[in-house]
Write a protein that holds these residues in place. Sequence first.
Motif, PDB file in Angstrom:
ATOM      1  N   THR A 185      -5.111  -8.407  -5.603  1.00 33.42           N
ATOM      2  CA  THR A 185      -4.579  -7.111  -5.183  1.00 33.42           C
ATOM      3  C   THR A 185      -3.182  -7.288  -4.590  1.00 33.42           C
ATOM      4  N   ARG A 186      -2.317  -6.317  -4.812  1.00 36.15           N
ATOM      5  CA  ARG A 186      -0.992  -6.410  -4.198  1.00 36.15           C
ATOM      6  C   ARG A 186      -1.116  -6.452  -2.690  1.00 36.15           C
ATOM      7  N   CYS A 187      -1.906  -5.577  -2.118  1.00 33.26           N
ATOM      8  CA  CYS A 187      -2.093  -5.556  -0.674  1.00 33.26           C
ATOM      9  C   CYS A 187      -3.304  -6.407  -0.320  1.00 33.26           C
ATOM     10  N   ALA A 188      -3.098  -7.408   0.520  1.00 32.18           N
ATOM     11  CA  ALA A 188      -4.206  -8.221   0.992  1.00 32.18           C
ATOM     12  C   ALA A 188      -5.048  -7.406   1.966  1.00 32.18           C
ATOM     13  N   SER A 189      -6.155  -7.976   2.394  1.00 38.96           N
ATOM     14  CA  SER A 189      -7.049  -7.246   3.289  1.00 38.96           C
ATOM     15  C   SER A 189      -6.392  -6.918   4.618  1.00 38.96           C
ATOM     16  N   ASP A 190      -5.342  -7.682   4.984  1.00 38.97           N
ATOM     17  CA  ASP A 190      -4.624  -7.384   6.227  1.00 38.97           C
ATOM     18  C   ASP A 190      -3.338  -6.594   5.963  1.00 38.97           C
ATOM     19  N   SER A 191      -3.224  -5.994   4.756  1.00 44.46           N
ATOM     20  CA  SER A 191      -2.078  -5.183   4.340  1.00 44.46           C
ATOM     21  C   SER A 191      -0.810  -5.987   4.110  1.00 44.46           C
ATOM     22  N   PHE A 192      -0.938  -7.298   3.972  1.00 44.19           N
ATOM     23  CA  PHE A 192       0.217  -8.139   3.661  1.00 44.19           C
ATOM     24  C   PHE A 192       0.480  -8.070   2.164  1.00 44.19           C
ATOM     25  N   ASP A 193       1.753  -7.916   1.779  1.00 41.93           N
ATOM     26  CA  ASP A 193       2.112  -7.861   0.368  1.00 41.93           C
ATOM     27  C   ASP A 193       2.018  -9.278  -0.200  1.00 41.93           C
ATOM     28  N   GLN A 194       0.969  -9.547  -1.004  1.00 46.14           N
ATOM     29  CA  GLN A 194       0.746 -10.903  -1.491  1.00 46.14           C
ATOM     30  C   GLN A 194       1.174 -11.106  -2.945  1.00 46.14           C
ATOM     31  N   HIS A 195       1.935 -10.186  -3.497  1.00 49.61           N
ATOM     32  CA  HIS A 195       2.403 -10.376  -4.871  1.00 49.61           C
ATOM     33  C   HIS A 195       3.833 -10.906  -4.895  1.00 49.61           C
ATOM     34  N   PHE A 196       4.008 -12.050  -4.252  1.00 56.26           N
ATOM     35  CA  PHE A 196       5.279 -12.766  -4.264  1.00 56.26           C
ATOM     36  C   PHE A 196       5.127 -13.975  -5.190  1.00 56.26           C
ATOM     37  N   GLY A 197       6.217 -14.721  -5.361  1.00 55.97           N
ATOM     38  CA  GLY A 197       6.125 -15.960  -6.133  1.00 55.97           C
ATOM     39  C   GLY A 197       5.695 -15.733  -7.574  1.00 55.97           C
ATOM     40  N   ILE A 198       4.602 -16.347  -7.978  1.00 56.83           N
ATOM     41  CA  ILE A 198       4.112 -16.245  -9.356  1.00 56.83           C
ATOM     42  C   ILE A 198       3.956 -14.793  -9.776  1.00 56.83           C
ATOM     43  N   ALA A 199       3.342 -13.989  -8.909  1.00 61.28           N
ATOM     44  CA  ALA A 199       3.027 -12.608  -9.273  1.00 61.28           C
ATOM     45  C   ALA A 199       4.265 -11.752  -9.487  1.00 61.28           C
ATOM     46  N   SER A 200       5.386 -12.120  -8.881  1.00 63.44           N
ATOM     47  CA  SER A 200       6.611 -11.356  -9.090  1.00 63.44           C
ATOM     48  C   SER A 200       7.534 -12.015 -10.105  1.00 63.44           C
ATOM     49  N   ALA A 201       7.372 -13.324 -10.313  1.00 61.41           N
ATOM     50  CA  ALA A 201       8.297 -14.054 -11.181  1.00 61.41           C
ATOM     51  C   ALA A 201       7.969 -13.931 -12.661  1.00 61.41           C
ATOM     52  N   PHE A 202       6.681 -13.772 -12.988  1.00 63.15           N
ATOM     53  CA  PHE A 202       6.265 -13.810 -14.390  1.00 63.15           C
ATOM     54  C   PHE A 202       5.443 -12.588 -14.760  1.00 63.15           C
TER      55      PHE A 202
END
Length: 386
Positions: A185-202
């Motif tokens: 999920t883009r938003c982690a359970s603590d509302s942190f944006d976790q779609h950085f790195g691999i998820a944004s690069a490719f």
Amino acid sequence: MMATVVCSLLLAGAGLSPASAAPARPDGTSPVILGSTAQVPPGVTAGVAVFDRQTGAFTEQVNPGMQFRSASVVKLLMALDFLWNRGPDYIVPAADRTRLDAMLRSSSDTAADHYWDALGRNAMVARMVARLGLVDTVPPPAGHEGMWGYTAMSARDTVTTYRYILDKAPAPVRDLIMDNLRQSTRCASDSFDQHFGIASAFGRPWAVKQGWSGRYAQGTCSPTPAGAAAPASDPGPGALAAAAVDLTRPALHTTGTVGSGDRSIVAVLTLHPDGTTYGKAYTDIGRLTRSLNVPGSVAVSGKWYGTWSSDVNVRREPAIGDNNVLTRLPAGVEVLVGCQKKGQLVSVPPYSNDWWAYLPQYGGYMSNIYISHPDNQLPDVPLCGS
């Protein structure tokens, strides 16, 4: 010759010699270090490993054996340990399936707390080190046994973990873990944006398990009151003194697989200077990840731009409205602009702009007024629909 020179320079800068950078692995393989394309941003400490499952060779290694506090990457070991001896049918109770899904998809710390205690904390780490042949993974330091995020891992041990999941784990175990990582999920359970790195690069297909530790201002990704600060995933280090494994600098890790058939395994572990904002860390790890030689990766289409202000809305349509907000951007993140179109005029005195940028990785629009560029219409971005 040029590849040899580049590789030698990178190894020298990392404090490694070509011989010491590629030790034999416990499974008998010998990693191959090619001329690295990795571009580590200034001030960032990085451990990088990219393994091509098709050729059986590493295409990138920078500090592959360097230990980092794993943050949420250790959740992979928790899931594997829980699933290790589930019997021939690998039946998982409903409550555990719910916890595992949340822990792997949205990085639930509550689920991780449960398994860390239930699986014996340091004993779990010791079991997985022996089972997988990990060489750099150690439990949290004395006095911090309850801090699962302080388990130390390296980029090469992370690759070894994924190689086990993909190539040796029973199919039910492999499918449970990888299917969840593909649904990150883009938003982690603590509302942190976790779609950085691999998820944004490719572009997809990819599967990711991310990690972060320390406090980053404006790291939230879901609509929240303006000025809200991001929570810290894993208990933050506070005033802890630096140990053999750095427990103080903000950590941001992106790990997973990229390409059809999970062709490449990618592990990028990073530490950032104290006080680094999430937007800066997000941008730096994104640029590093995009610079890597990742076989099978799908290039994303668009142009990367910096942004300014905080809590900038990403909207379904290029117009202001209370009901069309998809999310809010963490302050200062770099965004991929796929196309642009005219929409509602937005004013931030003394500026006004009626151009809107479409952000394909968010599935919505943001006003060009918040893009760090002097022109209202971006000169090198196509019109949407053209």
